[in-house]
Write a protein that holds these residues in place. Structure first.
Motif, PDB file in Angstrom:
ATOM      1  N   TYR A  11       0.784  -1.235   0.000  1.00  0.00           N
ATOM      2  CA  TYR A  11       0.000   0.000   0.000  1.00  0.00           C
ATOM      3  C   TYR A  11       0.819   1.291   0.000  1.00  0.00           C
ATOM      4  CZ  TYR A  11      -3.975  -3.004   1.061  1.00  0.00           C
ATOM      5  OH  TYR A  11      -4.948  -3.968   1.011  1.00  0.00           O
ATOM      6  N   SER A 274      -4.085   9.435   2.174  1.00  0.00           N
ATOM      7  CA  SER A 274      -4.459   8.256   1.386  1.00  0.00           C
ATOM      8  C   SER A 274      -3.850   6.996   1.988  1.00  0.00           C
ATOM      9  CB  SER A 274      -4.012   8.423  -0.075  1.00  0.00           C
ATOM     10  OG  SER A 274      -2.604   8.446  -0.191  1.00  0.00           O
ATOM     11  N   ASP A 277      -5.928   6.092   4.995  1.00  0.00           N
ATOM     12  CA  ASP A 277      -7.145   5.394   4.583  1.00  0.00           C
ATOM     13  C   ASP A 277      -6.885   3.890   4.454  1.00  0.00           C
ATOM     14  OD1 ASP A 277      -8.735   7.641   4.498  1.00  0.00           O
ATOM     15  OD2 ASP A 277      -8.586   7.917   2.329  1.00  0.00           O
ATOM     16  N   ASP A 278      -5.803   3.547   3.759  1.00  0.00           N
ATOM     17  CA  ASP A 278      -5.460   2.133   3.564  1.00  0.00           C
ATOM     18  C   ASP A 278      -5.098   1.462   4.885  1.00  0.00           C
ATOM     19  OD1 ASP A 278      -5.851   2.254   0.806  1.00  0.00           O
ATOM     20  OD2 ASP A 278      -3.774   2.825   0.403  1.00  0.00           O
ATOM     21  N   THR A 281      -8.260   0.653   6.821  1.00  0.00           N
ATOM     22  CA  THR A 281      -8.930  -0.488   6.197  1.00  0.00           C
ATOM     23  C   THR A 281      -8.196  -1.792   6.484  1.00  0.00           C
ATOM     24  OG1 THR A 281      -9.754   0.935   4.411  1.00  0.00           O
ATOM     25  CG2 THR A 281      -9.718  -1.440   3.997  1.00  0.00           C
ATOM     26  N   ALA A 282      -6.852  -1.756   6.416  1.00  0.00           N
ATOM     27  CA  ALA A 282      -6.055  -2.961   6.666  1.00  0.00           C
ATOM     28  C   ALA A 282      -6.238  -3.478   8.090  1.00  0.00           C
ATOM     29  CB  ALA A 282      -4.578  -2.679   6.392  1.00  0.00           C
TER      30      ALA A 282
END
Length: 402
Positions: A11, A274, A277-278, A281-282
């Motif tokens: 990511y 950004s 964000d990842d 989510t991870a």
């Protein structure tokens, strides 16, 4: 629990193999010839880049490794990490010292050892947040420049075969005092290039390095606190492993006065928001974005244990010294983009006249000798030495943010 190495690959840097794997493989014989049996001193070796450099160096089996760092806990963890890594070679003569490289004790160690074959200096104020007030500014210039010159004078007594000192991408067209101090550092080490080989590297951000914003997210998650990130600042990133490899290749394979930088394309830059964000989510959460810190902190403090959402605060950068984008070189510098697969090299760096460097030191020391000096006095003195230094004072620093 997140697998950080995999997250960075997938990511942050978006590559599964190191950008420099081919360069390491193509030059492994030369690296072995230069490192095997060599005595090595790593200054600032407990930090993110210094420790990664050590891990990249050890497979080539130096005979001696001396590591110096002010962080006693960091040195302890470095040693535990090295000795706990499967099949990692550690020389019998491995010693760590908790001290400053400008201490008289370090001078005694250096002279007793009669120098080292390889010296790599990672001791630096490296964060933009180092610039707060006149005292923090004095400390970073003292460490990045004044003490660096003292080190160069010392090691000139027993010149090393390879000397490396880490720089920063922020040294190219600097807009903050930290970046300017590293630009001056580059000039300083180049002025010693007639005495021994010197090389350096301008860096991208090292993903999740000590003290970085992403590394701070790990701490915030553990303490159930909100995550924050600027949404308008783009940065290049390399992995911790890649950071050590950049330095190894520059230190050992660089020619005298070479400045290395990673070959990264503009479209590879990422915003911190950004990546955040990842990251959220991870971890299995859905982000819940807030407009202000207090609401986000209140939400975090009252989150149930099994919450599926996590609070974040994204903002536009408004602190002194932040650059909207990164660059590794400036017009007029001679680039060689063909010597290495993953690295560009700035060659034939012009040596700044020694009298100009000495004049800067005299001026800055004169500024610091006045107890009532101001941060503006420091900026003016730097601009006299670096005319294109575009410093914008915004009256806020990163210590004023979460």
């Amino acid at each position: 629990m997140i697998n950080l190495k995999n997250f960075i690959s997938e990511y942050v840097i978006n590559r599964q193999e190191s950008l420099f794997a081919h360069d390491i493989e193509d030059n492994k014989d030369r690296l072995h010839n230069e490192i095997n049996g060599a005595s090595v001193c790593v200054i600032g070796g407990a930090g993110s880049i210094g420790s990664s450099f050590i891990k990249s160096l050890l497979p080539f089996k130096p005979s001696k490794l001396i590591v110096v760092d002010l962080n006693e806990n960091g040195l302890a963890e470095l040693t535990r990490d090295l000795r706990s890594t499967y099949k990692l070679y550690i020389p019998t003569e491995y010693r760590t010292y908790t001290l400053n490289f400008s201490d008289p004790i370090f001078e005694r160690i250096f002279r007793a050892e009669k120098g080292f074959d390889i010296i790599a200096n990672f001791s630096a104020h490296k964060h933009v947040r180092s610039e707060k007030d006149k005292y923090s500014v004095e400390a970073l210039i003292e460490n990045n420049d004044i003490k660096a010159k003292h080190l160069l004078d010392l090691i000139s007594e027993y010149p090393p075969k390879h000397f490396f000192c880490v720089s920063t991408d922020k040294a190219a067209n600097p807009v903050n005092i930290m970046g300017a101090s590293k630009r001056i550092m580059e000039d300083i080490i180049m002025s010693y290039s007639s005495k021994f080989k010197v090389t350096t590297a301008r860096f991208a951000n090292v993903a999740f390095s000590n003290g970085s914003l992403p590394q701070g997210w790990l701490e915030r998650i553990m303490k159930k606190q909100p995550l924050t990130a600027p949404c308008d600042v783009k940065r290049y990133f390399v992995s911790p492993e890649e950071s050590g490899q950049i330095c190894l290749l520059a230190c050992i394979l660089g020619n005298n006065r070479d400045i290395f930088f990673p070959k990264l394309r503009k479209e590879q830059m990422r915003t911190f928001s950004s990546i955040c964000d990842d990251f959220v989510t991870a971890l299995g959460f859905t982000k819940k974005e807030f407009d202000n810190d207090e609401d986000a902190k209140e939400f975090a403090a009252n989150m149930p244990y099994n919450s599926t959402v996590y609070p974040v605060v994204y903002f536009k950068s408004d602190t002194t010294g932040e650059k909207a984008y990164e660059e590794f070189f400036v017009p007029g510098e001679t680039l060689n983009m063909s010597r290495f697969h993953g690295l560009g090299v700035i060659e034939n760096i012009k040596i700044r006249p020694l009298d100009e460097i000495e004049e800067f030191f005299n001026r800055i020391k004169h500024v610091f000798s006045n107890p009532s000096f101001t941060k503006e006095d420091v900026v003016l003195t730097i601009k006299q030495y670096i005319p294109n230094f575009e410093h914008e004072e915004k009256g806020k620093n990163l210590d004023q943010k979460m």
